[in-house]
Design a protein around this motif. Structure first.
Motif, PDB file in Angstrom:
ATOM      1  N   PRO A 268      38.364  11.340 -56.569  1.00  0.00           N
ATOM      2  CA  PRO A 268      37.380  12.373 -56.226  1.00  0.00           C
ATOM      3  C   PRO A 268      36.234  12.453 -57.235  1.00  0.00           C
ATOM      4  O   PRO A 268      36.453  12.472 -58.443  1.00  0.00           O
TER       5      PRO A 268
ATOM      6  N   MET B  75      39.063  22.991 -55.091  1.00  0.00           N
ATOM      7  CA  MET B  75      39.881  21.814 -55.384  1.00  0.00           C
ATOM      8  C   MET B  75      41.333  22.023 -54.959  1.00  0.00           C
ATOM      9  O   MET B  75      41.966  21.127 -54.392  1.00  0.00           O
TER      10      MET B  75
ATOM     11  N   ALA C 219      39.317  15.563 -60.940  1.00  0.00           N
ATOM     12  CA  ALA C 219      38.134  14.908 -60.386  1.00  0.00           C
ATOM     13  C   ALA C 219      37.151  14.553 -61.488  1.00  0.00           C
ATOM     14  O   ALA C 219      37.182  15.132 -62.581  1.00  0.00           O
TER      15      ALA C 219
ATOM     16  N   ILE D 133      43.043  18.552 -54.526  1.00  0.00           N
ATOM     17  CA  ILE D 133      42.473  17.730 -55.599  1.00  0.00           C
ATOM     18  C   ILE D 133      42.959  18.260 -56.941  1.00  0.00           C
ATOM     19  O   ILE D 133      42.588  19.351 -57.359  1.00  0.00           O
TER      20      ILE D 133
END
Length: 229
Positions: free
Chosen positions: A16, A74, A82, A79
């Motif tokens: 990401p 996120m 990142a 995620i």
């Protein structure tokens, strides 16, 4: 949780890479970066709270809160970590985020950010402060003026980050700016010097080098992102 859903553009696969735009802008500012970096990364360009197609929501409207919004975003998208690139106010949000959520950042790119209003060149800051005063004066009778006052207030009332706080950032960092940026060169150099082992890069141009000098910009950022950790 922030209670709002941020609008975003996503393209590509891989690790990401989140892009944060500047004051009063939206994720489309990074059109040249989305296309370029999507070949190697899962690129996600986000509209911050009250910008672009993201709702304003209630409560405070601050850079610090925008950093919390990003953390919630996120989590919502699964995620854990990142690479993050922030431009202008987006860079300021990225600094708050990296200090508050260090384990969520692999690499950090700070483009044209500032840690205090005094870091902005005087001629531009005067223009911002005048606009803020005018908008604030008409804010009670005009929804548009109230919105402008709130947006300009982000640049008048903040950010407030100390060099010692920046020293807590542990992610590999690239500080990048234009040679004729709206941010004072010494201020950009201070940010780079305050973050441990940060790299510093100047590209000939103004504040918006990501749009105006995108070939040089993308090459410099890409080189940094691909360096061994």
């Amino acid at each position: 949780m922030s209670g709002i859903r941020l609008n975003y553009i996503e393209k590509g696969k891989g690790f990401p890479f989140i892009l944060l735009h500047g004051n009063g802008e939206n994720c489309e500012y990074f059109c040249r970066q989305i296309e370029y970096f999507s070949k190697d990364f899962r690129v996600i360009a986000v509209d911050t709270r009250g910008h672009g197609r993201s709702p304003r929501g209630g409560g405070e409207f601050t850079l610090s809160r925008f950093a919390d919004d990003l953390y919630d975003f996120m989590k919502e998208h699964g995620i854990e970590k990142a690479d993050i690139l922030g431009f202008s106010d987006g860079a300021n949000i990225a600094m708050y985020f990296a200090m508050r959520y260090p384990y969520s950042v692999r690499r950090l790119v700070l483009n044209g950010g500032n840690i205090s209003p005094s870091g902005v060149k005087v001629y531009f800051q005067i223009f911002v402060e005048l606009g803020y005063k005018i908008a604030s004066h008409f804010a009670k009778g005009s929804e548009k003026a109230a919105r402008n006052a709130e947006m300009l207030g982000l640049m008048v009332n903040g950010p407030h980050i100390s060099p010692s706080e920046l020293s807590e950032i542990n992610a590999p960092t690239l500080v990048i700016a234009g040679t004729h940026d709206l941010i004072k060169q010494k201020h950009t150099e201070l940010i780079a010097a305050s973050i441990p082992n940060a790299a510093l890069k100047f590209i000939k141009g103004g504040h918006s080098i990501a749009a105006q000098k995108y070939k040089q910009y993308n090459k410099a950022v890409g080189k940094f992102l691909k360096e061994d950790l």
